[in-house]
Design a protein around this motif. Structure first.
Motif, PDB file in Angstrom:
ATOM      1  N   ARG A 417       0.801  -1.227   0.000  1.00  9.99           N
ATOM      2  CA  ARG A 417       0.000   0.000   0.000  1.00  9.99           C
ATOM      3  C   ARG A 417       0.832   1.275   0.000  1.00  9.99           C
ATOM      4  O   ARG A 417       0.361   2.337   0.387  1.00  9.99           O
ATOM      5  CB  ARG A 417      -0.988  -0.017   1.166  1.00  9.99           C
ATOM      6  N   GLY A 418       2.099   1.164  -0.415  1.00  8.27           N
ATOM      7  CA  GLY A 418       2.891   2.355  -0.656  1.00  8.27           C
ATOM      8  C   GLY A 418       3.835   2.769   0.446  1.00  8.27           C
ATOM      9  O   GLY A 418       4.563   3.750   0.290  1.00  8.27           O
ATOM     10  N   GLN A 419       3.886   2.009   1.552  1.00  6.58           N
ATOM     11  CA  GLN A 419       4.784   2.357   2.653  1.00  6.58           C
ATOM     12  C   GLN A 419       6.074   1.546   2.617  1.00  6.58           C
ATOM     13  O   GLN A 419       7.087   1.971   3.180  1.00  6.58           O
ATOM     14  CB  GLN A 419       4.066   2.124   3.985  1.00  6.58           C
ATOM     15  N   ASN A 420       6.036   0.387   1.999  1.00  4.48           N
ATOM     16  CA  ASN A 420       7.211  -0.485   1.900  1.00  4.48           C
ATOM     17  C   ASN A 420       7.635  -0.557   0.443  1.00  4.48           C
ATOM     18  O   ASN A 420       6.929  -1.140  -0.383  1.00  4.48           O
ATOM     19  CB  ASN A 420       6.888  -1.878   2.433  1.00  4.48           C
ATOM     20  N   PHE A 421       8.776   0.002   0.126  1.00 11.78           N
ATOM     21  CA  PHE A 421       9.157   0.211  -1.276  1.00 11.78           C
ATOM     22  C   PHE A 421       9.718  -1.042  -1.938  1.00 11.78           C
ATOM     23  O   PHE A 421      10.015  -1.034  -3.129  1.00 11.78           O
ATOM     24  CB  PHE A 421      10.122   1.386  -1.369  1.00 11.78           C
ATOM     25  N   GLU A 422       9.818  -2.125  -1.170  1.00  9.99           N
ATOM     26  CA  GLU A 422      10.196  -3.397  -1.781  1.00  9.99           C
ATOM     27  C   GLU A 422       9.051  -3.973  -2.606  1.00  9.99           C
ATOM     28  O   GLU A 422       9.262  -4.841  -3.462  1.00  9.99           O
ATOM     29  CB  GLU A 422      10.569  -4.411  -0.696  1.00  9.99           C
ATOM     30  N   LEU A 423       7.809  -3.486  -2.350  1.00 11.27           N
ATOM     31  CA  LEU A 423       6.632  -4.040  -3.021  1.00 11.27           C
ATOM     32  C   LEU A 423       5.671  -2.890  -3.325  1.00 11.27           C
ATOM     33  O   LEU A 423       4.879  -2.494  -2.480  1.00 11.27           O
ATOM     34  CB  LEU A 423       5.959  -5.075  -2.107  1.00 11.27           C
ATOM     35  N   ILE A 424       5.753  -2.359  -4.535  1.00 11.90           N
ATOM     36  CA  ILE A 424       4.933  -1.192  -4.892  1.00 11.90           C
ATOM     37  C   ILE A 424       4.205  -1.382  -6.224  1.00 11.90           C
ATOM     38  O   ILE A 424       4.336  -0.574  -7.145  1.00 11.90           O
ATOM     39  CB  ILE A 424       5.785   0.100  -4.930  1.00 11.90           C
ATOM     40  N   PRO A 425       3.402  -2.450  -6.350  1.00  9.83           N
ATOM     41  CA  PRO A 425       2.687  -2.673  -7.615  1.00  9.83           C
ATOM     42  C   PRO A 425       1.666  -1.588  -7.927  1.00  9.83           C
ATOM     43  O   PRO A 425       1.302  -1.405  -9.088  1.00  9.83           O
ATOM     44  CB  PRO A 425       2.003  -4.025  -7.396  1.00  9.83           C
ATOM     45  N   PHE A 426       1.198  -0.861  -6.897  1.00  7.51           N
ATOM     46  CA  PHE A 426       0.234   0.215  -7.104  1.00  7.51           C
ATOM     47  C   PHE A 426       0.888   1.593  -7.016  1.00  7.51           C
ATOM     48  O   PHE A 426       0.202   2.616  -6.988  1.00  7.51           O
ATOM     49  CB  PHE A 426      -0.890   0.131  -6.071  1.00  7.51           C
ATOM     50  N   GLY A 427       2.215   1.624  -6.966  1.00  6.95           N
ATOM     51  CA  GLY A 427       2.912   2.889  -6.836  1.00  6.95           C
ATOM     52  C   GLY A 427       3.021   3.312  -5.379  1.00  6.95           C
ATOM     53  O   GLY A 427       2.729   2.551  -4.451  1.00  6.95           O
ATOM     54  N   ALA A 428       3.441   4.563  -5.172  1.00  2.08           N
ATOM     55  CA  ALA A 428       3.597   5.108  -3.828  1.00  2.08           C
ATOM     56  C   ALA A 428       3.616   6.627  -3.930  1.00  2.08           C
ATOM     57  O   ALA A 428       3.693   7.198  -5.021  1.00  2.08           O
ATOM     58  CB  ALA A 428       4.881   4.594  -3.176  1.00  2.08           C
ATOM     59  N   GLY A 429       3.545   7.286  -2.786  1.00  5.78           N
ATOM     60  CA  GLY A 429       3.596   8.743  -2.785  1.00  5.78           C
ATOM     61  C   GLY A 429       2.304   9.371  -3.280  1.00  5.78           C
ATOM     62  O   GLY A 429       1.239   8.753  -3.282  1.00  5.78           O
ATOM     63  N   ARG A 431       1.227   9.997  -6.203  1.00  2.00           N
ATOM     64  CA  ARG A 431       0.607   9.411  -7.390  1.00  2.00           C
ATOM     65  C   ARG A 431       0.239   7.938  -7.209  1.00  2.00           C
ATOM     66  O   ARG A 431       0.021   7.228  -8.188  1.00  2.00           O
ATOM     67  CB  ARG A 431       1.541   9.554  -8.606  1.00  2.00           C
ATOM     68  N   ILE A 432       0.146   7.486  -5.984  1.00  2.00           N
ATOM     69  CA  ILE A 432      -0.253   6.099  -5.757  1.00  2.00           C
ATOM     70  C   ILE A 432      -1.653   5.861  -6.315  1.00  2.00           C
ATOM     71  O   ILE A 432      -2.498   6.760  -6.313  1.00  2.00           O
ATOM     72  CB  ILE A 432      -0.200   5.764  -4.248  1.00  2.00           C
ATOM     73  N   CYS A 433      -1.905   4.669  -6.806  1.00  4.77           N
ATOM     74  CA  CYS A 433      -3.222   4.346  -7.368  1.00  4.77           C
ATOM     75  C   CYS A 433      -4.293   4.483  -6.296  1.00  4.77           C
ATOM     76  O   CYS A 433      -4.186   3.859  -5.226  1.00  4.77           O
ATOM     77  CB  CYS A 433      -3.211   2.925  -7.918  1.00  4.77           C
ATOM     78  N   PRO A 434      -5.335   5.274  -6.529  1.00  2.61           N
ATOM     79  CA  PRO A 434      -6.371   5.469  -5.510  1.00  2.61           C
ATOM     80  C   PRO A 434      -7.346   4.301  -5.392  1.00  2.61           C
ATOM     81  O   PRO A 434      -8.202   4.285  -4.512  1.00  2.61           O
ATOM     82  CB  PRO A 434      -7.097   6.732  -5.987  1.00  2.61           C
ATOM     83  N   ALA A 435      -7.235   3.299  -6.270  1.00  4.28           N
ATOM     84  CA  ALA A 435      -8.211   2.214  -6.313  1.00  4.28           C
ATOM     85  C   ALA A 435      -7.687   0.913  -5.714  1.00  4.28           C
ATOM     86  O   ALA A 435      -8.166  -0.167  -6.047  1.00  4.28           O
ATOM     87  CB  ALA A 435      -8.653   1.970  -7.754  1.00  4.28           C
TER      88      ALA A 435
END
Length: 491
Positions: A417-429, A431-435
């Motif tokens: 969900r964007g807090q752990n940058f080892e796993l960011i399939p939906f992005g982060a920050g 511009r993270i995916c809102p869905a």
């Protein structure tokens, strides 16, 4: 003659050596990240390959996790590690929160009036707030539970009717996700309409195309010769005609029944309830984001999850045991039982790690000069974050990073969900995916029902090549070939 050849070779070697040291001195002076050698005019474009996420990963293994390429005249920063992604998407998030211009996005996504490709600014903030607060909040996600359950039941009926026969899982899963998203966003299914199905296929394919003219303007004629310009124009017009028809149908309908996303957006437009005006073009652009993003990414993750489970029977058995124990005596898996299924969540995380639906994150662009670590990054630099490479980085995931092993997530703090940058399939920050929540709940309940109600195996005639994970091309990555499996009902 031999003397002349020797002299020419010596001169050439000297010239190349001078160029090399000049380049190194220039890079040292400007203090930019390491760059692979590039060709005149086109830069590193020739090194992208058929699968850019793989080609860029190979280059990064040689030149480092923060690498500077040049696509024509455009500097492109390639990020391939969790630490570097954290610097871009967290430490310097504001500087890199915008999107670069793209002919493809402009032609297909309403001149970047959607949320995904809009440049960072007030318009983007307003449209994102509409999506997050009005369309994709937890209350809305829960309100569509019946839609998800109905469509999953219909899919399972089809599977049961084909029991012990080959099932085209790819076809079933894309139809399911398309029907769910269509009902939620547009108010009804459009899967039976061949024209709309082909239109969405065209759109997804074109979003993954490469526009030469975007990076090398003087070669823009190649886009015309290749037919890209014509396809973009036709598909853009067809999309607008389709979405205009959808919105007009809602506009002419009963305003009291506001159930789907189009109804909600039209209500906001009429009542001006969000403090700013939202026009018809923005409504169509937002709906396009939801339909394309929601359908393609959810379908891709489900397809890859079933692919890996079929290739790893021990994982399939463990998942089935968990789901069937928790849902013992139930004919289907209700959404409220999902929260207790830890191995199911681990399987989905592992699928996201190895097969992120969009392996190269939507490009970012720096809006001002910035210093990242010890490097100077000028304004106007595009950033490509290689989510696929980050998910397979041995520094984060260990020597077995290439293996499908859901157990690695059972006692792990890492989330998507964007807090752990080892796993960011939906992005982060920003511009993270809102869905995220909207997509994940569908993926979880579909996968749980598939393994709860059926035993699965690969057809006997499958060879090793046919069970491999060969990839398609494009922005979203699917299997190259449809996934066939044999389902045996457990009831």
């Amino acid at each position: 003659m031999e003397m002349m050849m020797t002299i020419l070779l010596l001169c050439s070697a000297t010239f190349i050596t001078i160029l090399f040291f000049k380049k190194q001195m220039t890079r040292k002076k400007s203090n930019t990240p390491v760059s692979p050698p590039r060709l005149p005019l086109i830069g590193n474009l020739h090194q992208l390959g058929r699968h850019p996420h793989r080609s860029l990963c190979s280059l990064s293994n040689r030149y480092g996790p923060l690498m500077l390429l040049h696509f024509g005249r455009v500097p492109v920063l390639v990020v391939s590690s969790a630490d570097m992604a954290r610097d871009i998407l967290k430490t310097h998030d504001l500087v890199f929160a915008s999107r670069p211009r793209s002919k493809i996005f402009e032609k297909l996504l309403y001149d970047r009036h959607d949320v995904a490709s809009a440049p960072y600014g007030e318009y983007w903030r307003q449209m994102k707030s509409v999506c997050v607060l009005q369309l994709l909040n937890n209350k809305m996600v829960r309100s569509f539970r019946n839609v998800r359950q109905e469509e999953i039941s219909l899919m399972m009926e089809k599977i049961h009717k084909s029991s012990s026969l080959r099932v085209n899982l790819s076809e079933l899963l894309v139809s399911l996700t398309n029907d769910v998203i269509s009902r939620v966003a547009l108010g009804r299914k459009y899967s039976s309409e061949t024209d709309s199905k082909e239109l969405m296929k065209r759109l997804v394919r074109l979003l993954g195309e490469f526009s030469v003219g975007t990076y090398v303007p003087w070669l823009a004629w190649i886009d015309w010769i290749s037919g890209l310009d014509g396809q973009l124009k036709k598909t853009g017009n067809d999309l607008d005609e389709f979405l205009e028809r959808v919105v007009q149908d809602h506009d002419d309908g009963d305003h009291r029944a506001r159930n789907d996303f189009v109804d909600v957006l039209l209500a906001i437009q009429r009542e001006k309830s969000v403090g700013f005006e939202i026009n018809r073009l923005s409504i169509k652009a937002i709906i396009l984001d939801v339909v394309v993003g929601g359908t393609d990414t959810s379908y891709a993750l489900l397809e890859w999850a079933m692919t890996e489970l079929l290739r790893h029977p021990d994982c399939m058995n463990r998942l089935q045991e968990e789901v069937r124990t928790i849902c013992k005596g139930k004919s289907s898996v209700p959404e409220e039982d999902i929260q207790d299924m830890n191995y199911l969540k681990a399987v989905i995380k592992e699928t996201m790690r190895l097969h992120p639906p969009i392996p190269l994150m939507f490009p970012h662009e720096s809006t001002e000069d910035v210093r990242v670590r010890d490097y100077n990054i000028p304004a106007g630099t595009q950033v490509m974050i290689n989510v696929w490479a980050i998910g397979r980085d041995a520094a984060s995931w260990g020597p077995d990073a290439e293996e499908f092993r859901p157990e690695r997530h059972l006692n792990s703090y890492v989330d998507f969900r964007g807090q752990n940058f080892e796993l960011i399939p939906f992005g982060a920050g920003r511009r993270i995916c809102p869905a995220i929540s909207f997509a994940v709940v569908l993926i979880e309940v579909v996968l749980a029902n598939l393994v709860h109600q059926c035993d699965w195996r690969l057809p006997d005639e499958y060879t090793e090549d046919q069970t491999s994970v060969a990839e398609s091309t494009g922005m979203a990555i699917h299997r190259l070939f449809p996934l066939y499996a044999i389902a045996s009902s457990t009831t």
